[in-house]
Design a protein around this motif. Sequence first.
Motif, short mmCIF file in Angstrom:
data_model
loop_
_atom_site.label_atom_id
_atom_site.label_comp_id
_atom_site.label_asym_id
_atom_site.label_seq_id
_atom_site.Cartn_x
_atom_site.Cartn_y
_atom_site.Cartn_z
N GLN A 80 44.95 28.55 34.76
CA GLN A 80 44.28 29.15 33.44
C GLN A 80 42.84 29.45 34.06
O GLN A 80 42.07 28.62 34.39
CB GLN A 80 44.36 28.39 32.37
N VAL A 81 42.73 30.64 34.41
CA VAL A 81 41.06 31.01 34.89
C VAL A 81 40.47 32.20 34.22
O VAL A 81 39.44 32.19 34.25
CB VAL A 81 41.16 31.39 36.34
N TYR A 244 41.86 40.78 43.96
CA TYR A 244 42.00 41.57 42.86
C TYR A 244 43.25 42.67 42.80
O TYR A 244 43.14 43.37 43.71
CB TYR A 244 40.61 42.07 42.29
N MET A 245 44.18 42.66 41.72
CA MET A 245 45.21 43.48 41.96
C MET A 245 45.41 44.14 40.65
O MET A 245 45.23 43.50 39.47
CB MET A 245 46.42 42.78 42.35
N LYS A 246 45.58 45.24 40.48
CA LYS A 246 46.05 46.00 39.22
C LYS A 246 47.35 46.38 39.21
O LYS A 246 47.89 46.77 38.12
CB LYS A 246 44.89 47.28 39.00
N ARG B 292 35.96 41.80 41.95
CA ARG B 292 35.69 40.49 41.65
C ARG B 292 36.86 39.71 41.08
O ARG B 292 37.52 40.55 40.27
CB ARG B 292 34.39 40.55 40.68
N MET B 293 37.04 38.66 41.54
CA MET B 293 38.29 37.93 41.09
C MET B 293 37.78 36.95 40.12
O MET B 293 36.72 36.54 39.86
CB MET B 293 38.90 37.43 42.38
N ALA B 294 38.93 36.33 39.37
CA ALA B 294 38.86 35.63 38.51
C ALA B 294 37.88 34.44 38.95
O ALA B 294 38.46 33.90 40.13
CB ALA B 294 39.78 34.88 37.92
N GLY B 295 36.99 33.58 38.46
CA GLY B 295 36.50 32.40 39.06
C GLY B 295 35.08 32.98 39.69
O GLY B 295 34.20 32.26 40.23
N GLY B 296 34.95 34.37 39.62
CA GLY B 296 33.60 34.92 40.44
C GLY B 296 33.45 35.39 41.73
O GLY B 296 32.74 35.87 42.04
N HIS B 297 34.54 34.65 42.66
CA HIS B 297 34.38 35.07 44.00
C HIS B 297 34.61 36.74 44.12
O HIS B 297 35.59 37.29 43.68
CB HIS B 297 35.54 34.47 44.58
N ASN B 298 33.85 37.27 44.92
CA ASN B 298 33.66 38.72 45.21
C ASN B 298 33.78 38.93 46.87
O ASN B 298 32.60 38.79 47.25
CB ASN B 298 32.69 39.56 44.41
N PRO B 299 34.85 39.20 47.38
CA PRO B 299 34.77 39.41 48.58
C PRO B 299 33.95 40.70 49.07
O PRO B 299 33.41 40.49 50.26
CB PRO B 299 36.37 39.63 48.85
N ARG B 300 33.66 41.50 48.28
CA ARG B 300 32.65 42.61 48.68
C ARG B 300 31.42 42.47 47.66
O ARG B 300 31.06 43.09 46.63
CB ARG B 300 33.13 44.00 48.44
N LYS B 301 30.58 41.67 48.08
CA LYS B 301 29.66 41.23 47.29
C LYS B 301 28.56 42.24 47.45
O LYS B 301 27.78 42.82 46.46
CB LYS B 301 29.22 39.84 47.57
#
Lengths: 281, 370
Positions: A80-81, A244-246, B292-301
């Motif tokens: 759960q994030v 990230y995927m949509k 940006r991914m859940a948790g805030g990690h963004n590989p393209r910051k």
Amino acid sequence: MSAGAENIYLPKLAVLDRVQDEIAEVKTFYWHFEDPEEQRRFGRFRPGQFAQVSVFGTGEFPLSLPPSPTEAQTFFTARQVGSCSGSLHALKPGDQFAVRGPYGNGFPMEDYYGKNLVFVAGGIGLIPLRSCIMYALAHREKFQRIQIFLGARTSRDLMYREDLRRWEQSAGVECHLTVDRADPAWNGHVGVVGSLFKKPGIEVPVDNTIAFVCGPPIMFRFVIKDLLNMGLPERCIVSTLERYMKCGVGKCGHCCIGVAYVCVDGPVFTYEQIKKLGEDI
Amino acid sequence: MKARILNHDQVLTVVDLLRARGYEVIAPFCRDEESRRDTFFDVVTDDNRAHVRVHVANPFYPPKRYVLPHIERLFRIGTGSGTFDIQPTYEHPKRAIFGIRSCDVAGIWHLDRFYLGREFRDTYYEQRRRNLFLVNVVCSDPNVDIADECFCVCADTGPAARDHFDLQLMDLHDGEFMAVAGTPAGEALFANPVFRKGTEAHVERRRAILSDVRKRFKTTTSWFPATVRYVSQGKILDKTWEEIGNRCLECGGCTYVCPACTCFTVTDRKVGPDEIERVRIWDSCALGGFTRMAGGHNPRKAVHDRRNRRFFRKLAHYFIQRELSMACLGCGRCAAVCHGDVGMPSVVEMIRRAMGETGRLSATAGGEQS
Ligand SMILES: Cc1cc2nc3c(=O)[nH]c(=O)nc-3n(C[C@H](O)[C@H](O)[C@H](O)COP(=O)(O)OP(=O)(O)OC[C@H]3O[C@@H](n4cnc5c(N)ncnc54)[C@H](O)[C@@H]3O)c2cc1C
Ligand code: SF4
Ligand code: SF4
Ligand code: FES
């Protein structure tokens, strides 16, 4: 719409059967498709593939398929994030949601026949690897040695406990666990997962070996370094990438890393490929 | 390809013919006579038909939206009956775009390659594309048709498209237009008596006009292919990408006006007490939230990582080969809208200059006592 054309964005209804706590914020969700035909079609996925999971009103998100196609049950294990994973966690047995897939390349398990398999997982990195491990055990005679190295922060962060117990007791696998921080309930090894490779009595085969590595980025970097130092070639180290995927079908553009669309070209890549993607992972 | 001639004052007959065949016809209009750049595509009606512009600056908002709407519903989800009821909604209007420029014809072709190619075919795109009829108008009036930023001539998509249209019209500037049929559907229109056979002189005139127009572009770059090579080989220094990135204000404008940008996001929204709909919305790799991914990690910051991404996606040989089509057609829109002047032509130029500066010889290198 014209006959025969399949709508790639249309999820199929599924029902939640049972929820099981794994570790803090992580649960396993057992489910099945309402349509038995879809269940049969979906059931032919490959280890390492993933699905797009819809919780209506919140959205859709990717989850790995931790079961092996050799198992009867379909389930997800989700942390759960955020919004979608939060809504999934709020579902009760009997509730409906929807799934489409399976997507991605998956691990080419047939190519690994006759080889030693070394699984290295950190934390919830075990989710996608569980599928391969179960697959390998179901086809035990096809592989040489099978080793599992599993690291967790504390003993409370070890998931799939029943599986772990079985793997530890099984003659066909060498299963080694470690935790970063010791606690009174733990009497096993303490240290990062890579420290297991040097533990007396453990010998990791290097020739004719495929190493599966999944875990948080920091663990990934250290383990890769260890494996390369031990002499494993880059093309024999495989992993799954997370982006990230949509859409999951190569159209929305969100999952691109360098030249790859992770959703269709991956999520499984060899370390040799990862290095050549041309962008940070 | 079969060609015919028609009179200048009969060119809108093409619009009428298409409307009579049941097409919804889209065409370019101009807000008013003075504001020559304030142009837009709209549906032709009986009332506005007389205002359709043949010579016009290409609208910023690309015709892409007729195959990929800005916001598009994928399906409705009924929640009233105790079970979720998923109802996909498809639109495949019989639609024609009259006056689509050559760069944008190549843009639609690129979208075809992308959405209908590879492992999966995009259902919604396919539906909208199915009945789309394209009437390309060649940019033959340098003073009106060609904007300062246009560089189709370097991307080899214009000023006259070679294919992927149903019908192509070109002003021969002597009271006549030449019509070229690109498909059987386009050729079928030639049955109408406004179209007559031409002569060799017409063909010669077309060639002469085009060869003149090709010299009238203000933005040109011979470095397009070289940039493709350097980007593909990863030879562009981080420093150069940073320099480009530093000028990006992250407005996303370049991606929204681009006829070849394809990215979208997907979201659910409540539209009634018992109904949810899932929509897809144009998205932009220029924006920080894109990866940006859940948790805030963004590989393209960093901004420059994202800028780099847009140009890498458009220029890397790998992708050109993947689609057999390039994701930049030289329409110049991104150059016109960018506040930071890092549209495609400027980026190519910045890369050209940076490459010129790398690898300089040093006559003094080699230690103290040389
Ligand atoms: C191939 C693949 C397999 C995965 N398998 C698992 C799994 O088995 N178990 C698990 O717990 N997690 C898994 N993840 C990560 C999981 O998808 C994200 O944690 C989840 O999407 C977060 O969504 P959210 O709505 O809860 O968070 P929010 O931050 O609210 O995100 C909103 C949206 O952003 C996107 N998104 C955000 N973070 C990620 C991310 N890390 N990866 C992909 N998309 C993201 C999703 O489209 C999501 O709907 C996987 C990711 C990928 C790419
Ligand atoms: S238009 Fe210019 S400033 Fe805006 S996002 Fe694109 S590159 Fe950046
Ligand atoms: S990148 Fe710029 S010039 Fe190229 S097609 Fe897109 S908007 Fe036009
Ligand atoms: S998730 Fe949409 S392109 Fe990969």
